[in-house]
Scaffold this motif. Structure first.
Motif, PDB file in Angstrom:
ATOM      1  N   GLY A 169      36.119  32.509  30.892  1.00  0.00           N
ATOM      2  CA  GLY A 169      36.883  33.441  30.066  1.00  0.00           C
ATOM      3  C   GLY A 169      37.921  32.740  29.228  1.00  0.00           C
ATOM      4  N   ASN A 170      38.898  33.516  28.765  1.00  0.00           N
ATOM      5  CA  ASN A 170      39.965  32.994  27.917  1.00  0.00           C
ATOM      6  C   ASN A 170      41.311  33.480  28.434  1.00  0.00           C
ATOM      7  N   VAL A 171      42.342  32.632  28.280  1.00  0.00           N
ATOM      8  CA  VAL A 171      43.703  32.993  28.665  1.00  0.00           C
ATOM      9  C   VAL A 171      44.537  33.141  27.395  1.00  0.00           C
ATOM     10  N   LEU A 172      45.270  34.271  27.284  1.00  0.00           N
ATOM     11  CA  LEU A 172      46.055  34.555  26.086  1.00  0.00           C
ATOM     12  C   LEU A 172      47.494  34.888  26.456  1.00  0.00           C
ATOM     13  N   ASP A 173      48.387  34.661  25.494  1.00  0.00           N
ATOM     14  CA  ASP A 173      49.777  35.085  25.613  1.00  0.00           C
ATOM     15  C   ASP A 173      49.804  36.605  25.465  1.00  0.00           C
ATOM     16  N   SER A 174      50.364  37.318  26.449  1.00  0.00           N
ATOM     17  CA  SER A 174      50.350  38.778  26.409  1.00  0.00           C
ATOM     18  C   SER A 174      51.182  39.337  25.262  1.00  0.00           C
ATOM     19  N   ASN A 175      52.094  38.515  24.716  1.00  0.00           N
ATOM     20  CA  ASN A 175      52.954  39.006  23.643  1.00  0.00           C
ATOM     21  C   ASN A 175      52.263  38.975  22.285  1.00  0.00           C
ATOM     22  N   ASP A 176      51.773  37.801  21.869  1.00  0.00           N
ATOM     23  CA  ASP A 176      51.175  37.685  20.530  1.00  0.00           C
ATOM     24  C   ASP A 176      49.653  37.578  20.556  1.00  0.00           C
ATOM     25  N   LYS A 177      49.064  37.640  21.763  1.00  0.00           N
ATOM     26  CA  LYS A 177      47.602  37.610  21.940  1.00  0.00           C
ATOM     27  C   LYS A 177      46.959  36.318  21.413  1.00  0.00           C
TER      28      LYS A 177
ATOM     29  N   VAL B   5      41.610  38.733  41.833  1.00  0.00           N
ATOM     30  CA  VAL B   5      40.527  38.725  42.812  1.00  0.00           C
ATOM     31  C   VAL B   5      39.198  38.797  42.063  1.00  0.00           C
ATOM     32  N   LEU B   6      38.324  37.843  42.296  1.00  0.00           N
ATOM     33  CA  LEU B   6      37.048  37.781  41.605  1.00  0.00           C
ATOM     34  C   LEU B   6      36.105  38.879  42.086  1.00  0.00           C
ATOM     35  N   ALA B   7      35.446  39.535  41.128  1.00  0.00           N
ATOM     36  CA  ALA B   7      34.545  40.636  41.453  1.00  0.00           C
ATOM     37  C   ALA B   7      33.250  40.481  40.664  1.00  0.00           C
ATOM     38  N   GLU B   8      32.639  41.611  40.282  1.00  0.00           N
ATOM     39  CA  GLU B   8      31.367  41.567  39.575  1.00  0.00           C
ATOM     40  C   GLU B   8      31.495  40.987  38.164  1.00  0.00           C
ATOM     41  N   GLU B   9      32.616  41.275  37.494  1.00  0.00           N
ATOM     42  CA  GLU B   9      32.826  40.792  36.131  1.00  0.00           C
ATOM     43  C   GLU B   9      32.975  39.275  36.138  1.00  0.00           C
ATOM     44  N   THR B  10      32.102  38.584  35.412  1.00  0.00           N
ATOM     45  CA  THR B  10      32.144  37.119  35.416  1.00  0.00           C
ATOM     46  C   THR B  10      32.806  36.529  34.179  1.00  0.00           C
ATOM     47  N   PHE B  11      33.075  37.355  33.165  1.00  0.00           N
ATOM     48  CA  PHE B  11      33.825  36.876  32.000  1.00  0.00           C
ATOM     49  C   PHE B  11      35.166  37.593  31.984  1.00  0.00           C
ATOM     50  N   LEU B  12      36.251  36.820  32.016  1.00  0.00           N
ATOM     51  CA  LEU B  12      37.591  37.380  32.178  1.00  0.00           C
ATOM     52  C   LEU B  12      38.449  37.103  30.953  1.00  0.00           C
ATOM     53  N   LEU B  13      39.126  38.139  30.484  1.00  0.00           N
ATOM     54  CA  LEU B  13      40.109  37.990  29.416  1.00  0.00           C
ATOM     55  C   LEU B  13      41.471  38.181  30.071  1.00  0.00           C
ATOM     56  N   ILE B  14      42.221  37.077  30.237  1.00  0.00           N
ATOM     57  CA  ILE B  14      43.445  37.091  31.040  1.00  0.00           C
ATOM     58  C   ILE B  14      44.672  36.985  30.138  1.00  0.00           C
ATOM     59  N   LEU B  15      45.606  37.926  30.281  1.00  0.00           N
ATOM     60  CA  LEU B  15      46.864  37.913  29.544  1.00  0.00           C
ATOM     61  C   LEU B  15      47.984  37.543  30.507  1.00  0.00           C
ATOM     62  N   ILE B  16      48.792  36.525  30.166  1.00  0.00           N
ATOM     63  CA  ILE B  16      49.908  36.134  31.015  1.00  0.00           C
ATOM     64  C   ILE B  16      51.225  36.312  30.256  1.00  0.00           C
ATOM     65  N   GLN B  17      52.292  36.573  31.017  1.00  0.00           N
ATOM     66  CA  GLN B  17      53.583  36.972  30.452  1.00  0.00           C
ATOM     67  C   GLN B  17      54.571  35.818  30.417  1.00  0.00           C
ATOM     68  N   ASP B  18      55.215  35.637  29.277  1.00  0.00           N
ATOM     69  CA  ASP B  18      56.259  34.629  29.096  1.00  0.00           C
ATOM     70  C   ASP B  18      57.483  35.030  29.916  1.00  0.00           C
ATOM     71  N   LYS B  19      57.976  34.117  30.782  1.00  0.00           N
ATOM     72  CA  LYS B  19      59.144  34.416  31.626  1.00  0.00           C
ATOM     73  C   LYS B  19      60.392  34.707  30.812  1.00  0.00           C
TER      74      LYS B  19
END
Length: 244
Positions: A25-33, A81-95
Motif C-alpha cells: 500500500g501507500n502511506v500519506l500525510d493525513s493533513n495534505d494527503k 490489524v491485518l485482515a482480508e484487505e491486502t492493499f492498504l491506504l494509510i494516513l498518519i497524523q503529524d504530532k
C-alpha cells in the motif's frame, strides 16, 4: 520411505505458507494527503519490515490477524490489524498539530508557536481586536476594521472542515478511478500466475512492482480497465526480467 517423508513435510509446511499473504500500500500525510517517504512499516513479531519509497509505497508479508506498526519521526505511530484487505491506504497524523498554541511577547517583537513552528507576529495583527467567535466587519489588514468582512472563529473552523471533506471525497474519487489497477495489484491469483510464468522470486516481484508504479506515476492508471493494467504489467515484467 524418503518419498513418503517428503510428502509429510510438504503437507505440514503447506498450511503456514498458504496463511502468509503479501500486504502492500501507500502511506500519506493525513493533513495534505501527500506521500511520505522513509516511513517504517513492520509486522510486529516478525522480521518483515520495509521503508516506504518516494511514492509512500511498501510491501510486507504477514498473516491474517498480525499487527502492522507504522512509524515515522514527528508523526503518531499507528497499529493496524491485518485482515482480508491486502492493499492498504494509510494516513498518519503529524504530532505538531496536537501541540498547544501560545504567544511570546518581548518588545519590540512578538512570536507565536503553532503547529510546531515559531513565527513572528505581524504588529498590525496584534492591534486588531480578536474575532475568534464569529464575523467581524472590516478588512483583515485594516486597523480600524471598516469596509469589509473577515470570517474567523467557529465559521473559519467550519470552512476548514469543509475543505478537509472535499479533499477526502477527492481522494475517494481518485481511488475509484484506479479500480482496474487495484483489481490486478491486489490479486494474489494474478501475482502467483505471473511469478510462475516469468519464474520470479517474491523479492524480484516486489522490486518490479515498485518500478512499475514509478514508471507509470504520471498517469497513475486513472480510468484504466483491469485488462489494460494486466497486459501492461505483463509486458513490463517481460522486459524487466529479460524474458525471451
Amino acid at each position: 520411505m524418503k518419498f513418503r517423508l517428503l510428502i509429510l513435510i510438504y503437507f505440514a509446511v503447506l498450511p503456514s505458507l498458504l496463511a502468509q499473504r503479501s500486504y502492500s500500500g501507500n502511506v500519506l500525510d493525513s493533513n495534505d494527503k501527500k506521500y511520505l517517504e522513509g516511513v517504517s512499516v513492520e509486522v510486529i513479531g516478525t522480521d518483515q519490515r520495509q521503508i516506504t519509497n518516494s511514492r509512500g509505497y511498501f510491501s510486507v508479508k504477514g498473516e491474517f490477524g498480525d499487527t502492522l506498526l507504522v512509524s515515522f519521526p514527528g508523526f503518531l505511530e499507528q497499529k493496524i490489524v491485518l485482515a482480508e484487505e491486502t492493499f492498504l491506504l494509510i494516513l498518519i497524523q503529524d504530532k505538531a498539530r496536537f501541540l498547544p498554541t501560545f504567544e511570546v511577547k518581548s518588545e519590540p517583537y512578538a512570536f507565536r508557536f503553532k503547529d510546531g513552528k515559531l513565527v513572528l507576529i505581524d504588529p498590525n495583527e496584534e492591534k486588531s481586536p480578536s474575532s475568534r467567535s464569529g464575523i467581524s466587519a472590516g478588512y483583515l489588514n485594516s486597523p480600524n476594521q471598516t469596509g469589509g468582512i473577515a470570517i474567523a472563529g467557529v465559521l473559519s473552523s467550519l470552512t476548514k472542515r469543509a475543505r478537509q471533506e472535499r479533499a477526502y471525497q477527492k481522494k475517494l474519487e481518485w481511488e475509484r478511478r484506479r479500480a482496474g489497477y487495484y483489481a490486478v495489484i491486489e490479486s494474489d491469483t494474478i501475482r502467483q500466475n505471473l511469478m510462475v510464468k516469468y519464474q520470479l522470486q517474491r523479492s524480484e516481484w516486489d522490486r518490479i512492482i515498485i518500478r512499475f508504479n514509478e514508471g507509470n506515476a504520471y498517469h497513475e492508471f486513472l480510468d484504466w480497465p483491469k485488462d489494460r493494467v494486466y497486459n501492461t504489467l505483463s509486458e513490463f515484467i517481460k522486459r524487466e526480467s529479460g524474458w525471451n
